[in-house]
Write a protein that holds these residues in place. Structure first.
Motif, PDB file in Angstrom:
ATOM      1  N   GLU A 161       0.823  -1.209   0.000  1.00  0.00           N
ATOM      2  CA  GLU A 161       0.000   0.000   0.000  1.00  0.00           C
ATOM      3  C   GLU A 161       0.857   1.259   0.000  1.00  0.00           C
ATOM      4  O   GLU A 161       0.493   2.269  -0.593  1.00  0.00           O
ATOM      5  CB  GLU A 161      -0.925  -0.003   1.217  1.00  0.00           C
ATOM      6  CG  GLU A 161      -1.895   1.168   1.238  1.00  0.00           C
ATOM      7  CD  GLU A 161      -2.858   1.097   2.411  1.00  0.00           C
ATOM      8  OE1 GLU A 161      -3.634   2.047   2.586  1.00  0.00           O
ATOM      9  OE2 GLU A 161      -2.826   0.087   3.153  1.00  0.00           O
ATOM     10  N   PHE A 162       1.976   1.197   0.681  1.00  0.00           N
ATOM     11  CA  PHE A 162       2.882   2.350   0.725  1.00  0.00           C
ATOM     12  C   PHE A 162       4.306   1.857   0.474  1.00  0.00           C
ATOM     13  O   PHE A 162       5.081   1.665   1.395  1.00  0.00           O
ATOM     14  CB  PHE A 162       2.779   3.058   2.069  1.00  0.00           C
ATOM     15  CG  PHE A 162       3.650   4.303   2.197  1.00  0.00           C
ATOM     16  CD1 PHE A 162       4.370   4.818   1.118  1.00  0.00           C
ATOM     17  CD2 PHE A 162       3.747   4.973   3.410  1.00  0.00           C
ATOM     18  CE1 PHE A 162       5.158   5.944   1.240  1.00  0.00           C
ATOM     19  CE2 PHE A 162       4.533   6.110   3.548  1.00  0.00           C
ATOM     20  CZ  PHE A 162       5.240   6.586   2.453  1.00  0.00           C
ATOM     21  N   VAL A 209      -4.872  12.088   6.340  1.00  0.00           N
ATOM     22  CA  VAL A 209      -3.564  11.530   6.687  1.00  0.00           C
ATOM     23  C   VAL A 209      -3.740  10.066   7.071  1.00  0.00           C
ATOM     24  O   VAL A 209      -4.634   9.725   7.859  1.00  0.00           O
ATOM     25  CB  VAL A 209      -2.917  12.298   7.861  1.00  0.00           C
ATOM     26  CG1 VAL A 209      -1.585  11.661   8.239  1.00  0.00           C
ATOM     27  CG2 VAL A 209      -2.722  13.761   7.499  1.00  0.00           C
ATOM     28  N   LYS A 210      -2.875   9.228   6.525  1.00  0.00           N
ATOM     29  CA  LYS A 210      -2.862   7.824   6.927  1.00  0.00           C
ATOM     30  C   LYS A 210      -1.462   7.486   7.404  1.00  0.00           C
ATOM     31  O   LYS A 210      -0.488   7.646   6.663  1.00  0.00           O
ATOM     32  CB  LYS A 210      -3.261   6.904   5.775  1.00  0.00           C
ATOM     33  CG  LYS A 210      -3.296   5.435   6.204  1.00  0.00           C
ATOM     34  CD  LYS A 210      -3.897   4.532   5.152  1.00  0.00           C
ATOM     35  CE  LYS A 210      -3.981   3.094   5.678  1.00  0.00           C
ATOM     36  NZ  LYS A 210      -4.593   2.173   4.692  1.00  0.00           N
ATOM     37  N   VAL A 211      -1.364   7.051   8.662  1.00  0.00           N
ATOM     38  CA  VAL A 211      -0.065   6.681   9.216  1.00  0.00           C
ATOM     39  C   VAL A 211       0.028   5.161   9.277  1.00  0.00           C
ATOM     40  O   VAL A 211      -0.978   4.471   9.467  1.00  0.00           O
ATOM     41  CB  VAL A 211       0.141   7.299  10.617  1.00  0.00           C
ATOM     42  CG1 VAL A 211       0.137   8.803  10.534  1.00  0.00           C
ATOM     43  CG2 VAL A 211      -0.921   6.825  11.590  1.00  0.00           C
ATOM     44  N   ARG A 235      -0.796  11.033  -2.190  1.00  0.00           N
ATOM     45  CA  ARG A 235      -1.519  10.271  -3.200  1.00  0.00           C
ATOM     46  C   ARG A 235      -2.990  10.672  -3.189  1.00  0.00           C
ATOM     47  O   ARG A 235      -3.680  10.480  -2.185  1.00  0.00           O
ATOM     48  CB  ARG A 235      -1.387   8.771  -2.940  1.00  0.00           C
ATOM     49  CG  ARG A 235      -2.050   7.894  -4.009  1.00  0.00           C
ATOM     50  CD  ARG A 235      -2.157   6.466  -3.553  1.00  0.00           C
ATOM     51  NE  ARG A 235      -0.852   5.903  -3.251  1.00  0.00           N
ATOM     52  CZ  ARG A 235      -0.674   4.897  -2.391  1.00  0.00           C
ATOM     53  NH1 ARG A 235      -1.716   4.394  -1.745  1.00  0.00           N
ATOM     54  NH2 ARG A 235       0.535   4.433  -2.167  1.00  0.00           N
ATOM     55  N   GLU A 236      -3.443  11.255  -4.290  1.00  0.00           N
ATOM     56  CA  GLU A 236      -4.844  11.628  -4.467  1.00  0.00           C
ATOM     57  C   GLU A 236      -5.369  12.443  -3.284  1.00  0.00           C
ATOM     58  O   GLU A 236      -6.431  12.163  -2.721  1.00  0.00           O
ATOM     59  CB  GLU A 236      -5.701  10.377  -4.672  1.00  0.00           C
ATOM     60  CG  GLU A 236      -5.317   9.592  -5.923  1.00  0.00           C
ATOM     61  CD  GLU A 236      -6.125   8.319  -6.074  1.00  0.00           C
ATOM     62  OE1 GLU A 236      -6.900   8.006  -5.146  1.00  0.00           O
ATOM     63  OE2 GLU A 236      -5.988   7.646  -7.112  1.00  0.00           O
ATOM     64  N   LEU A 240       0.456  10.065   3.141  1.00  0.00           N
ATOM     65  CA  LEU A 240       0.860   8.791   3.735  1.00  0.00           C
ATOM     66  C   LEU A 240       2.140   9.029   4.523  1.00  0.00           C
ATOM     67  O   LEU A 240       3.055   9.706   4.049  1.00  0.00           O
ATOM     68  CB  LEU A 240       1.100   7.740   2.652  1.00  0.00           C
ATOM     69  CG  LEU A 240      -0.027   7.531   1.626  1.00  0.00           C
ATOM     70  CD1 LEU A 240       0.371   6.453   0.626  1.00  0.00           C
ATOM     71  CD2 LEU A 240      -1.319   7.163   2.322  1.00  0.00           C
ATOM     72  N   ALA A 241       2.210   8.484   5.734  1.00  0.00           N
ATOM     73  CA  ALA A 241       3.380   8.731   6.584  1.00  0.00           C
ATOM     74  C   ALA A 241       3.736   7.462   7.346  1.00  0.00           C
ATOM     75  O   ALA A 241       2.864   6.734   7.820  1.00  0.00           O
ATOM     76  CB  ALA A 241       3.100   9.872   7.558  1.00  0.00           C
ATOM     77  N   ARG A 242       5.035   7.238   7.469  1.00  0.00           N
ATOM     78  CA  ARG A 242       5.517   6.111   8.270  1.00  0.00           C
ATOM     79  C   ARG A 242       6.919   6.431   8.772  1.00  0.00           C
ATOM     80  O   ARG A 242       7.627   7.271   8.198  1.00  0.00           O
ATOM     81  CB  ARG A 242       5.529   4.820   7.455  1.00  0.00           C
ATOM     82  CG  ARG A 242       6.641   4.732   6.434  1.00  0.00           C
ATOM     83  CD  ARG A 242       6.609   3.483   5.552  1.00  0.00           C
ATOM     84  NE  ARG A 242       5.925   2.356   6.077  1.00  0.00           N
ATOM     85  CZ  ARG A 242       5.222   1.493   5.322  1.00  0.00           C
ATOM     86  NH1 ARG A 242       5.162   1.680   4.005  1.00  0.00           N
ATOM     87  NH2 ARG A 242       4.619   0.461   5.859  1.00  0.00           N
TER      88      ARG A 242
END
Length: 490
Positions: A161-162, A209-211, A235-236, A240-242
């Motif tokens: 996914e990322f 935001v998706k972590v 993205r769109e 995205l963060a990690r």
């Protein structure tokens, strides 16, 4: 047909069968048919409609027909009184309703009574990063290292996914560090409905935001939960963060002030970071300029301890080569050099101002200074930076004075040297240089300022020889002034 031509719709008229039946009955009975309504029966209706969002109010009026209840203007007032609408233009409404009442139109639908003010949604919140992102090339290098690490799948989830390669921004972060803040919520601008009541405005949307891992998101900020690499992708419209656990091994090199030694501080790598290797340590030493005297065995031992988690600080891993001191001469003065004092001290301790210690008088052949050879030829050392360290002189060695032709230098077989006077005169020793003046010129009188004069060569006096003083010379004496009751001998 005539009713339709007069503006009536077919739907509002009674059916053809009913018309035919009425006409047949009138014909058979012989009674005149007059005033019979061709319209379908319908009561008059007045409605006030409010939109679901309470931003629009409209009036609907349908006239009665046939045998239905006819329209009464009071019905409009009654319908409006059931709603406490704000902003209705009463005069215009009254005029329009009366015109409709008197007109031929059967229906007045969706007549706008008033409109409210739509609320304005608050500004969407934004995310503001507060970390120093790496230059693009450097960031890609770190990502490549992480991608190649065997432990990647154990510390990162949802790589499909990322993917790491999708990261557009990369930063090195510490546990507990705040990496981003969200802008404050914006309340927006409230609206007003048709009743004059306030309609609350919706707040702006939170950032999308998706972590994935090692990040804690609160209402206001985003915080690291581990040391490592912060990866950000867009993205769109979604961020995205990690954080991948990552810390490269640390190798700190300290070179001593005299450059004769070098030490290291070592800290092992963490997570997906690069670990300690002999090659990386040697490169760190090289980058610090350390190229000589490296103890590879000691360096390898220090690296092994650090990889085991032990603290390695100030470990000396390079040592320069000390120089061998060079020999020279020890100085043994045979002739005492005058102190320049204007007084001497007699054996009984009293002061003698006539016999002063202003000049060192020597005669030809008189030994002045012995230069005694000591030590051996020195050897230069080498510091850890690869620079030569000149061999120092033995601490017992003195710097031999220079001299001119008035001094004789006798060389001895054992390496010693003897400096002797090459002529009669005054021996001068200034700035580590020896010289003999053959004559003595006195500017002024022979008296308290000079004391008695005894010189083995010619003497010239520009003043007078004062009473009670002596002038004894081994050559000619020239006195420009007079000679008082004094001793003058040539």
């Amino acid at each position: 047909q005539e009713a339709v031509e007069l503006g009536q719709s077919v739907e509002s008229l009674i059916g053809i069968e009913e018309v035919a039946s009425v006409l047949l009955k009138s014909t058979r009975s012989g009674q005149v048919l007059a005033g019979y309504s061709l319209s379908d029966d319908r009561d008059a209706i007045v409605t006030v409609e409010i939109s679901p969002d309470r931003l629009k109010a409209s009036l609907g009026i349908i006239k009665g027909r046939g045998k239905g209840k006819p329209l009464d203007l009071a019905m409009v007032s009654t319908a409006l009184s059931g709603h406490r609408l704000k902003g209705v233009k009463v005069d215009k409404l009254k005029a329009d309703v009366i015109a409709f009442y008197k007109g031929k139109e059967a229906e007045l639908l969706q007549y706008p009574l008033t409109t409210g003010k739509e609320p304005v949604k608050g500004k969407d919140r934004s995310i503001m990063f507060g970390v120093a992102f790496l230059p693009e090339a450097q960031g890609k290098e770190y990502v490549s290292i992480a991608e190649a690490a065997p432990a990647l799948s154990r510390v990162a989830r949802d790589l499909d996914e990322f993917p790491l390669a999708e990261a557009a921004r990369v930063a090195l972060v510490k546990k507990g560090q705040e990496v981003a803040r969200f802008s404050p919520p914006s309340p927006g601008q409230a609206g007003v409905d048709v009743y004059g009541a306030s309609i609350p405005a919706a707040q702006g949307n939170d950032p999308a935001v998706k972590v994935f891992e090692n990040l804690k998101v609160s209402q206001d900020s985003m915080e690291c939960e581990d040391d490592g690499l912060l990866l950000i992708a867009e993205r769109e419209g979604q961020t995205l963060a990690r954080i991948l656990p990552y810390r490269d091994a640390r190798i700190s090199v300290t070179v001593a002030e005299d450059a004769m030694s070098a030490s290291v501080d070592l800290e092992r790598g963490y997570g997906l970071g690069r670990d300690l290797t002999l090659e990386s340590a040697q490169e760190a030493l090289k980058q610090s300029g350390v190229v000589a005297g490296i103890d590879v065995k000691e360096l390898a031992s220090a690296l092994a301890e650090a990889r085991d988690g032990k603290q390695v600080s100030g470990r000396q891993v390079a040592r320069g080569k000390d120089p061998v001191p060079a020999g020279g001469y020890r100085l043994n003065w045979i002739t005492r050099i005058a102190s320049g004092a204007a007084v001497t001290v007699r054996s009984d301790g009293s002061a003698d101002y006539k016999n002063q210690d202003r000049a060192t008088i020597v005669v030809e052949g008189q030994p002045i200074l012995e230069l005694l050879a000591i030590g051996v030829e020195g050897q230069d050392g080498l510091d850890v930076l690869g620079c030569a360290v000149p061999a120092p002189k033995d601490p017992n060695v003195g710097e031999p004075p220079t001299f001119d032709s008035s001094i004789i230098d006798e060389q001895r077989e054992n390496g010693d040297r003897l400096l002797k006077a090459g002529m009669n005169g005054e021996l001068r020793f200034e700035k580590n240089a020896l010289a003999i003046d053959r004559s003595w010129k006195i500017n002024g009188d022979v008296g308290p300022a000079t004391g008695n004069i005894r010189f083995p060569g010619p003497v010239t006096v520009s003043g007078t020889v004062l009473a009670g003083y002596a002038l004894v010379a081994g050559g000619d004496i020239l006195v420009a002034g007079s000679v008082e009751a004094a001793l003058v001998s040539a």
